[in-house]
Design an enzyme around this catalytic site. Structure first.
Site, short mmCIF file in Angstrom:
data_model
loop_
_atom_site.label_atom_id
_atom_site.label_comp_id
_atom_site.label_asym_id
_atom_site.label_seq_id
_atom_site.Cartn_x
_atom_site.Cartn_y
_atom_site.Cartn_z
N ASP A 119 61.22 -9.01 38.19
CA ASP A 119 62.13 -8.53 37.15
C ASP A 119 63.40 -9.36 37.29
O ASP A 119 63.63 -10.04 38.30
CB ASP A 119 62.39 -7.03 37.35
CG ASP A 119 63.03 -6.42 36.12
OD1 ASP A 119 63.20 -7.12 35.11
OD2 ASP A 119 63.37 -5.22 36.18
N ASP A 132 66.82 -9.63 29.70
CA ASP A 132 67.04 -8.83 28.49
C ASP A 132 68.16 -7.82 28.73
O ASP A 132 68.62 -7.64 29.86
CB ASP A 132 65.75 -8.10 28.09
CG ASP A 132 65.24 -7.20 29.19
OD1 ASP A 132 65.22 -7.64 30.37
OD2 ASP A 132 64.87 -6.05 28.91
N CYS A 182 45.95 17.38 47.80
CA CYS A 182 45.46 16.00 47.67
C CYS A 182 44.43 15.75 48.76
O CYS A 182 44.49 16.37 49.82
CB CYS A 182 46.64 15.04 47.84
SG CYS A 182 46.19 13.31 47.99
N CYS A 203 43.75 12.46 49.86
CA CYS A 203 43.88 11.06 50.26
C CYS A 203 43.78 10.95 51.78
O CYS A 203 43.83 11.95 52.49
CB CYS A 203 45.19 10.47 49.74
SG CYS A 203 46.65 10.83 50.74
N CYS A 224 46.55 12.83 53.56
CA CYS A 224 46.59 14.29 53.40
C CYS A 224 45.36 14.98 53.97
O CYS A 224 45.38 16.18 54.23
CB CYS A 224 46.74 14.64 51.92
SG CYS A 224 48.29 14.00 51.24
#
Lengths: 537, 537
Positions: free
Chosen positions: B83, B118, B270, B272, B275
């Site tokens: 960016d 921008d 969760c 994952c 977890c």
């Protein structure tokens, strides 16, 4: 019991092998073809309890589990539940043991939780056949107490009756009178396989209503995570799953959103430890046995993850919100969820009145929420408008809450402030609002009337409900006039028409102002005029 | 591009460091405080691309990233996007570089994907201010092509305008004419933080409509998995997430269902790898830094799992169904989803006509689905009833599909078979059915008219739609009479009233029979009578 939400509860169940937490899932163990060892189920996957079949153990392993003890035989030191062979009766039409034998066997092997030899009703049976299974199960349940010898085992008293709800009622009432520690609802497997979750809702709630509410309820054979949350919300505490292994054998992958064949997957729609490390392509390259184990392990993670989401939702007081997400996984689940409309009072009876969090309302199904039922009861039976108030001023809900602090209402408030105080107390301000209906200004900070978010635009069914609640308020009060600030853009004409009709019926004066964004000043001037006119009459 | 669903697509994006698959999430890298190293992001978490900020790199590390090369500097061999500092303009009001400097810097370090400097519009700005940001961004976009020297970098041309849709239109149209490889929609972060997902839907679709559709669209700063599926469905291909790390620093835990503070969790909702191995209690006992890393890693798994669910849904042709589940996570998302009603035609334009799977319809939001729009267009503009047919016989939808094979219709079929064949061909049978409206018998096996499941009961808004579609058919056809088999239990009186009214307007005969379960025989006898009478007139 720690926390409650809807009919769900977070609870503790003490067994002789330790205390386990509910809602609880027992993975089904088949000692001869077990893809994941019982020990790993506990240590790696965190399952505090498992279930196995005493009838099959007895048939295949005879006295070995008695001699070794069930826990040592399975290599598992958590809580072990045993089923009795009732499922085999359902599938094969009969078993080669009688109840005394299988009760003695379960005592002999030292099950922590054990099941009498009930007769499952099944799905496609006539009422007469169903009635026979209920009667025989009850007879055996009574007999059982003469047979049992140990006091340290928790025994399960199953409820039968299938889809015949009057039989379920009878079965639950009678078995509930016997001193079982746990109850179970029999044979929902076929109901679930045909996606008749709507029938299941009726079955579960009928059983719940007629059983001692404090005893845990086991939903037999319900092992797919897609329906755990709905069943827990209805008060099921215990589940068993053979599905994790059966699906794996058939190369099927289960998630809380549905089921896939392994071959249909380009991506694993899951973040479990198995799915985070592999791709479907890689797994398809493995041997059939490795695929089966991979899928069984994923399926177990999918089940335990879903149970944790459900437990956290109970803890958050957000189980309704969670179930609402989940039932959108399949139209048949949403159909079942919509059935809760018929069971509003039962839900309201057991749901805690105040929760730690605000409520989310998405669709008109939210009208069945216990909080809405509770408020309606309260406003209908225990509320009367302030003494001396003669004119009902109805204002539409505001974007922010509480309504009386919102900028839209501040403008109306300015008009009211211009009135002499002797006039002011004759005016009663209420808001019409989704989903609670009509909210007197003086109550608008009471939980949960300002502690909720709603999806917009308000749906038809909710508009209709609000309109009928406004009409009910007018009908049961003794206002002399009603003034409505009408917001046709968000509420169509239904609230207006309902007001008008009730006023006509009661023979009182009705006036309304139409809310338009561009003429606030005119509206306020007119409002003042109407109020002054009404008050002077 | 591999597969499409709604405005979403599974695609490949070729960068000089390799081809990556979209939809794609770029975790944001902050080299000075990075909780998970870029290398681990790729190897352990599977992220094929990352994003970092060229402006910050330049300020803090000066020429070092140029000398080492960006990939070596970060220790990452996947695709790296940069960016430009535009976000810093938004937050701090300005940056200490000009566009030429930051373009040169990005070329110098060797970004794979890079961004011009921008001017973000932001959220709470007047139209005049917004217009200035659009003009300046466009000016810089044009200038950029005079500055750039390398051809192997993919450059991003951002669309600005904020919530001012006419400015978004202008911005998208003009920047789309320039040869950028990728576009981005600027500054939705504040829109999302204020939960105005409804505004975001309008912004995204306005940009989409006016940009070259084949170029990938990046939604800047949208890093929460709760909204990935909706954004992907609207045609966003690329996302970046600083949120995974920022939330972790604030001890917040993100999932596709919402956000929790770590301290609010009793259970990890969760499955994952993080977890599944820990409990919230254990994690709370760790050091602040360990907690942050735990949460960052969980948050990353939550994001990547959600993206896989979305990709599989695209592959299954079930993205609508998946978004519908997801938007029930928050009323503001559902409000946004309901906005699609206003964009039906755009959705229909890009959605594939035939999919590999049946459709699930849950709520009346389903009326905005491209399949419903497509069918309505077809039946309205390209269908006329069979030649010689004079009487329209309307039958209600059946439980099973296709309708003409269902048992409920078989009974009606028996009546029709009793008629002489010269009479029979004068009768045109159509079904009224949710959600498609009216389905001529001869079309009822055409995809997806029989390949869908619906939640019941049919909702008000859908009943109203079906009634209006029935009325439309009558109005545009030249039947001489209409006979309705009326099913008041499931369809209230709306279909009947709509039929009656259209027949009255057209001056043709209308008859109806009321479907009641207990008198099938009477109904069939009456049906035959009515048909014979109509045909003899």
């Amino acid at each position: 019991m720690k926390e409650k939400d809807l009919l769900a509860r977070l609870g503790k169940l003490r067994t002789k092998s330790g205390t386990v937490e509910t809602p609880l899932l027992f993975p089904v163990i088949n000692p001869s073809i077990q893809p994941v060892s019982p020990n790993r189920l506990k240590e790696e996957f965190g399952f505090e309890a498992i279930i196995t079949n005493a009838y099959i153990l007895k048939k295949r392993y005879l006295n070995q589990p008695i001699e070794m003890g069930l826990h040592k035989f399975l290599g598992y030191d958590g809580a072990v539940m045993t089923d009795s062979g009732a499922y085999q009766i359902l599938i094969y039409g009969g078993v080669e043991v009688d109840q005394a034998e299988i009760v003695n066997y379960q005592e002999g092997i030292g099950s922590d939780i054990a099941t009498i030899l009930d007769i499952p009703t099944g799905w496609k049976v006539t009422k007469n056949q169903a009635s026979l299974t209920v009667e025989e199960t009850l007879r055996r349940a009574k007999d059982f107490f003469k047979i049992k010898t140990r006091d340290d085992i928790l025994w399960v008293g199953p409820v039968q009756g299938g889809r015949h709800l009057d039989l379920v009622t009878k079965s639950a009432l009678e078995i509930g009178r016997l001193p079982f520690q746990i109850h179970a609802l029999g044979s929902p497997t076929e109901v679930m396989e045909s996606y008749r979750f709507d029938v299941l809702v009726d079955m579960i709630l009928t059983a719940k209503k007629n059983l001692p509410i404090e005893r845990p309820l086991h939903l037999f054979g319900a092992g797919h995570p897609i329906m755990f949350s709905l069943a827990v919300a209805l008060g099921c505490d215990l589940f068993d799953s053979a599905a994790y292994a059966l699906y794996a054998r058939e190369k099927r992958y289960m998630t809380e959103n549905g089921t896939w064949r392994l071959s249909e997957l380009d991506y694993f729609p899951c973040q479990c430890p198995k799915c985070s490390r592999e791709t479907p392509k890689n797994v398809l390259d493995k041997s059939a046995k490795e695929q089966e184990i991979f899928l069984a392990e994923h399926n177990l993670y999918a089940c335990s993850g879903e149970l944790r989401r459900i437990k956290q939702a109970i803890r958050d007081g957000r189980l309704w919100e969670y179930v609402e997400i989940r039932v959108h996984s399949h139209p048949a689940l949403l159909t079942a969820f919509r059935k809760l409309k018929e069971h509003k009072d039962l839900l309201e009876k057991h749901n805690p009145t105040v929760k730690s969090s605000g409520l989310f309302f998405s669709d008109s199904e939210g009208l069945s929420r216990p909080e809405v039922t509770h408020y309606r009861e309260r406003i209908t039976k225990r509320y009367s408008h302030p003494k001396g108030s003669r004119i009902l001023l109805l204002a539409p809900q505001t974007y922010n809450k509480p309504f009386h602090k919102a900028s839209e209402f501040q403008k109306i408030q300015q008009v009211l402030k211009r009135l002499e105080s002797s006039m002011l107390h004759k005016i009663h301000v209420c808001f019409y609002a989704a989903p609670f209906g009509v909210i007197p200004l003086e109550l608008d900070e009471v939980y949960p009337l300002s502690q909720h978010d709603n999806a917009t635009p308000v749906e038809d069914a909710t508009i209709r409900y609000v309109a009928s609640e406004v009409a009910n308020l007018i009908m049961r009060s003794n206002y002399e006039a009603v003034t409505l600030i009408h917001d046709p853009q968000n509420w169509s004409d239904q609230v207006k028409n309902a007001c008008k009709k009730s006023c006509l019926t009661k023979g009182i004066k009705f006036s309304h102002l139409v809310l338009k964004e561009d003429s606030t000043k005119n509206i306020l001037t007119r409002l003042e005029m109407i109020l002054r006119k009404n008050l002077s009459e």
